[in-house]
Structure formats: structure tokens, C-alpha cells
Design a protein around this motif. Sequence first.
Motif, mmCIF file in Angstrom:
data_model
loop_
_atom_site.group_PDB
_atom_site.id
_atom_site.type_symbol
_atom_site.label_atom_id
_atom_site.label_comp_id
_atom_site.label_asym_id
_atom_site.label_seq_id
_atom_site.Cartn_x
_atom_site.Cartn_y
_atom_site.Cartn_z
ATOM 1 N N ASP A 98 0.771 -1.005 -0.097
ATOM 2 C CA ASP A 98 -0.015 0.089 -0.046
ATOM 3 C C ASP A 98 0.849 1.277 -0.062
ATOM 4 N N GLU A 128 -4.848 6.081 1.691
ATOM 5 C CA GLU A 128 -4.164 4.760 1.584
ATOM 6 C C GLU A 128 -4.630 4.019 0.542
ATOM 7 N N TRP A 201 2.318 -5.857 3.757
ATOM 8 C CA TRP A 201 1.961 -6.690 5.063
ATOM 9 C C TRP A 201 1.333 -7.805 4.275
ATOM 10 N N GLU A 205 -3.426 -7.041 9.475
ATOM 11 C CA GLU A 205 -2.784 -5.757 9.809
ATOM 12 C C GLU A 205 -3.747 -5.289 10.932
ATOM 13 N N GLN A 207 -5.328 -2.126 12.315
ATOM 14 C CA GLN A 207 -5.906 -0.748 11.487
ATOM 15 C C GLN A 207 -6.059 0.254 12.548
ATOM 16 N N ASN A 208 -6.389 -0.171 13.729
ATOM 17 C CA ASN A 208 -6.843 0.872 14.648
ATOM 18 C C ASN A 208 -6.793 0.143 16.156
ATOM 19 N N GLU A 227 -8.917 -3.045 16.347
ATOM 20 C CA GLU A 227 -9.357 -3.375 14.887
ATOM 21 C C GLU A 227 -8.382 -4.100 14.084
ATOM 22 N N ASN A 229 -7.697 -6.182 10.222
ATOM 23 C CA ASN A 229 -8.011 -6.585 8.983
ATOM 24 C C ASN A 229 -7.351 -7.810 8.691
ATOM 25 N N LEU A 253 -12.776 -6.924 8.376
ATOM 26 C CA LEU A 253 -12.614 -6.345 9.384
ATOM 27 C C LEU A 253 -13.059 -6.830 10.791
ATOM 28 N N ASP A 293 2.138 -7.801 12.692
ATOM 29 C CA ASP A 293 2.189 -6.303 12.923
ATOM 30 C C ASP A 293 2.075 -5.962 14.364
ATOM 31 N N ASP A 414 -10.433 10.102 10.271
ATOM 32 C CA ASP A 414 -8.994 10.049 10.231
ATOM 33 C C ASP A 414 -8.240 10.719 11.335
ATOM 34 N N ASN A 417 -9.379 8.969 14.838
ATOM 35 C CA ASN A 417 -8.434 7.841 15.030
ATOM 36 C C ASN A 417 -6.785 8.166 15.237
#
Length: 825
Positions: A98, A128, A201, A205, A207-208, A227, A229, A253, A293, A414, A417
Motif C-alpha cells: 500500500d 491509503e 503486509w 494488519e 488498523q486501529n 481493529e 483487517n 474487519l 504487525d 482520520d 483515529n
Amino acid sequence: MSKSILFAFLFIQGFMNAQLTERSLSSEKWQFRNTQEKKWLPAKIPGTVHLDLMDNKMIPDPFKDENEKKVQWVENEDWEYQTNFKISSKELQNDHVDLIFNGLDTFSEIYLNGKLLKKTDNMFRKWEIPVKDFLKEGDNDLKVKFISAVKEGKERAKKVPFTMPESPRSFVRKAQYQFGWDWGPRLVTAGIWKDIQLKCWNFAEIQNIKYDQHFSGNIFNLKFEVEINAENSGDYVLNINKQTKTVPLKKGLNKISIPYKTDGMKMWQPNGWGEANLYDFKIELFKDKRSLDSENIKVGLRTVELVQEKDAAGKSFYFKVNGKPLYAKGTNWIPGDSFSPRMTKEKYRKLIKDAKEANMNMIRVWGGGIYEDDEFYKACDENGILVWQDFMFAGSFYPADEDFLNNVKEEVKDQINRLQNHPSIALWCGNNEIDEAIVNWGYQKQFKYSKEDSLQVWKDYKKLFHELIPNTLRENLTPGKNIYWPSSPSIGWGHKESLTEGDSHYWGVWWGEQPFEMYNEKVGRFMSEYGFQGMPGLEAVKSMFSGIPDLNLQNPVIKAHEKNTRGWEIISKYMKRDYKVPTDFIQYNYISQLLQARGMKIAVEAHRRSKPYNMGTLYWQLNDCWPVVSWSSIDYLGNWKALQYQMKRSFEQQVILTEEKEGVLNFYAVNDGLERFNNVNLEVKAVRFDGKVLKEFKTVSKEKMLESIIQFDPVQISALISDADKNKTFLQLTLKDKDGKIVATNLHFFAKPKDLQLTKPAIKIKKISADEIEISTDILAKDVYLMGDTHFSDNFFDLLPNTSKKIRLSKPLENVKVMSLWDTF
């Protein structure tokens, strides 16, 4: 080789490379150009077009001389950036690759190997983009084309059937101050203003991550919400420090909630209440004992509530932190540079440390700037500074069409987070002064709105600030972290309700040109804006020139660095009221700073005397974005103005304050700390400027000082001194506890500075060591100003007759120059 063997081989290869990796593309060799030109020039990432043009000697420094005018053409051009980077075969073996753009200002088109990947339209969003299918082993070409935000904004404005104020800035999701403000230049820039990363990755991964904290009795319950994914379903392991949990994940998710014991963890406290305790946590995701991760965060355990309760006067407005009412003392923050990529970690940390040193506990991030860099919030976390966080909307009307609302929703997601785990974040505020703009500023009449137009403005306003933003906060933040206030102020100044409920921006002083003494009457429940301009330090003034500085008030360069159209006129008007107006430039600079500090001292003391009716005072403003005459207390070069030194004194946890009213002098002892004081006593001396004590007395209070205020018995001024002595006498106040320990001191003068009967003091400076001096005087030395290329631990202070004071220097100085108010007489 059979297909099954090949699949197994590729799976094993991918598994061996399972760990998520990121690398920055900012350090690659970048170039830029005007899209109308063929020649490419070297560029720096992160950066802006203006900075790159300066580096290539294509434009002059807009901060110097009158160069701002010479660079206005830049905003109307389109620009493009390009680089070439290499991709290895190993990187291409990853399941996912990414590209992450952390900040693109603002309207851009992203191309990879000639393929258009994305069009962007928001400076505040993170972009992203999956790019594995567009990459190739070896050289890859990345290009970002920027379209003029001014031109694009004008096109978008045409779609609205009525004229919007401050167009075109209202239509572009971009730092609004770039379009110019009454303290900043118009420098509408563009560029890759934050880092670009390439992320590889496999399997899954993170994510949050967010954490929820709940305080019950004396126990904190901490819960992490992660969170993830996942590419494939299966069992994974989540490790939080030494605590491990197996978690089954489905494809896509997943939201995982894990409680964590807080044994031994201490609470995060705001500045003045204790230590800002922070704890490191590493959250790591594993598959079959291999790390996929990980993320590192700092946790500060604290609770924040916004309390609004009806009372006899209206409705309260204060913050309760860790279960106790907090009196908020602080300031407003604007971006630290017109070109944000120039802000360094060191500059952020210094400014926040300066705020802490000045006894502040809250900073409001103003809505016309940017959501600040992570380093700003880290510094606030570490120094116990709470943050009132505006969303980036200020002083205009904004559209609310579907595209605009969707864009803002992603922006809000965004940013929350990114920022939600900072214990310093106390409140999210929808905007700066937009409710007030709609009600008070007369735009509807100015632009000849119909009734339908005016109704549409309100409808759009409510849709954005009363629905979309608060709903997005509730959807994405844990309870206790989603405190929301739609607009600051809630009611504009000039309406009586602005002083009885909500937060207040009081600008009767400065804009209304009312005297400083009006601050004593105009006290609201929470004063989130008020201020007065003062000149920057002499070094900042000199930095306005590219050549030899011409220090003259009539110099067009100095005039160009005052962005308020009536700024010089207003400063001179107030100066004539309170001071003798000097003709010498250095003395004028000195007096302008004293004037600013005097006004804010009067305001802060009025606010603090009104506790608990008033529970917050945030002056405008802490910092500057360029060398300028402004409301700041710290100039662009980082030097403290007289105001910053005064705020350090005015924001002490315990203070003794006075109030003159109808021939009576009232005394107030205010305590914002957690500790108690019992049986405090007040010693008062009437002292002539030559040091002779005319009268003294002592008064005792048996009340307890705990987050409260004590009012001592008032005194008739005529019983203290005669009218003839008012211009040559001051009161020396000393507050002591029952053991005789000094709690607070203050001075009270009965006349304005211009009316004081000062005589020349014999000021002497003695060098104690390389970084310390001692200054002494025989008679009162009013407003002592120490000058030199260093930071003084105290400055712009009153030195009492026959006393001395030790001052620390941030770096050695051979010669310290000194001035006092007498020199301007």
C-alpha cells in the motif's frame, strides 16, 4: 513443479516475510515544476511549493521585507512532483503493498507508472491506496499533480446560488489561515506536506487501536479495542505487553475487545496537580508464533467531564478532571509556521514546555489552522496540558452538499483515529466563531441574502456541526472521549447570555476599543478568547528585513508585518490612555509589550476573582506563524514577550489579587491547587517608591483554601494613603500560611503607569556565574526590561526599593542591557 508444490512454496515464502514493514518514500530524490514549464527542479518532502521555490531561488522569502506581495502568483498555478523509487522482488512477494499519503495539500492527482490511482481533495485526510498490481520490480515512477486550490475553490463556489463569505476558502478542505488572517500572511500553498510511506503486509494488519477507561470507586478499568483487517479467517494471538490472548478472526474487519489490569498504574494529572503519568503499551499481532504487525501507544489514565448545570445566574461551564473541578488556565494555539513542514519536534516541545513553565494547564487548538502534528499532542501529554481541539472550520459559512459532508466525515474519522489515545484531548469543538458569524457579523445583509438563502445557511450549519460531526464522534470514539461542543463561542459577545452560559469570546477590548478596565465587568463562565496586540521582540523585528534593519514605525516593512488593518491605530489609542508614548522605536517596542501584558493581567485577575462563577481563562494567543505584530505572548523566534512573563505570574496556582471599587480595596486569595491552606493571613504594606513604609497591617482568614477563593475584609483606600500619595505609593501584598510560609505575593498601584511619579533608579547588575546574574536597585525600578540574546528566567518585572533579584540565563551573555519605565518618561 506441480501447482500444489508451487503454492506451498509461495505460501512459505510469504509466511517468512509475514512481518509488516514500512519505508518512507520522502527520502527519495524528488523533483517539482510548474505544469506550464518543462524544467524540473529539486524538491524536499515533506514540504510545500513555496519552500521548494525558495530553495531554488525562484521566489524571495515571503517573511522578509514586503515580499509577501511578490509571491501571490504561486497560488494560481498548478504544480507537479515526481520521484523514482525501486521495488525489490522480495517486496513484491507480499500479499499487500500500500502507498500511504499522510498529507496532500490539497487537490491532487496521484499517478503510479502512468496510471491514475487517486484524486484527492482534502489536506486533512490520510490516503491509503493498494498498489501491488501497479508496481514492478526495479524502477517505479510516482507523480503527484496539484491543482490550484484557489481556482478549484472558485469553481466550487459557482455551484452555490448565493455568495458565501470568505470564498473561496470555505469550499476547500485546507488550512484556512493560508488565505490570510489578521495576524498572518496570505500564502496559499500546495504540496506533499506530510510523509509518504510504502507499506507491505501479509495475512492481517492492525488498523486501529483505542482504549476505554472507566473509573469506579478507586479502581480504573482499562479496555483495549483493536481493529484488525484479516486476509483469511483463523486463530491469531494478540499480545498486549505481557498479556496474551488467542483471538479467532474472520476474513475482513474484526473488532476485538481485551480488558487489561491497571494494578500499580497512577493517574495522569494536569499541570499543577501532579505528574502527567504515562505508560507504554505494545500491541502485537501473531500468527503461528510469527509477528504480523505491532503498534506502540502511551496510555494516560484520567477522566474528563464537561459540567453544565443550571444555576441562579445561568448555566455553569467547567471541566471536571479525575473527579475534581479544574480551573482552566491557558491560551489559544495557531499553527507555528505559515509552512507547517518547517515545524520541528524541538519547536513543538519548546512551545509546550514554555506553556507549562507559565503555569498553564489547557491549550485551545484554533479551528482556522491544522490538526497539529503528533509531536504537539505528545508534548501536551507529557507536560500535563489539556487540549481543547477545534475541528478545522473558522469564521465563515460552509456548504453541506453530499460530497462535502462525506469528505468531512472521512476527515473527522482520520483525525479522531489518530488523536483519540492522547490523554491530553479534553474536548472536541465543531468550529471557531461560525455560529457567531451567522448571527452577528451581518454577512446576510452584506451579500443581500433572501430569506431562503439565510434559512439554507442555518440548515447547512446544523447538518454539519449538530449532526454529522457529533454523530461521527459517537460512532468512532469510546464514551468519555467524545465530549463535543458545537461552536466556540456558543453565544457572541454583545449578548448578555454570552456571559452567563457556555464559553465566551470577549472582544469589547480591542475590537470594541473599550478600556482594559471593562474586563472587570465582562466576565463569562469560561473565557476561551480575549486578547490584545503587542510588538514582537527586537530580534523578531530585525528578522523582518533581508538587509540592515531600519527600526522605524513608519518603515513600510514593519507596517507590512501588522496584518490588522487598524492595528497600529488601536495600539496607539490604548497606549495614550495608560502610558507616555515614546518616539524612540526600541522604547515604543518595550511599551507596546507592557501595554499588552497590562491588559491581559487585568483580564486574568478579573476572571480568577470570579471563581467559581468563572472556571476558565484562555487568552488569545500563544504563538506566531511568522514575524509579526500580534496578540501572541511568544514571538515567531520563540522569544518570550512581556505577556508571557506576566501570564506566568498571573497563572500561579495560588495568588493574592486586589480589586478597586468605589473607593474600596478588596482582597482575594485564590487557590487552584489540590492542597489545603488553613488560617492564611494577609500582610499589606503601603510603600513609597523610595522605600519608606507609610502604613502596614495584617488580616487573618480562618477559611480553608481548597479549589476556592477567600475574600478578606475590604479596606477604604483613603484609610491607607492620601490622594497626594497615590502616584508615588504602591501596596505590597504577602499571603502567608499558618507557619509563616509565603504562599503568594503581589503589588497594587493606584495610578496608571503614565501618571506614576517615578525617579531614576540606580540599577546595578552583578555577574554571579556564566548563567546567572543579580540585579539590584535603590528605589522602585518599574517594569525592568533585560535585553540580550538569551532567555531570562524573569523579565519585565518590578524591582522593589533596596532589593535584589537573581536571574538565570539560558546561555552566557557578556553584556546585559537594562531599561525601566523611568527611561520612557
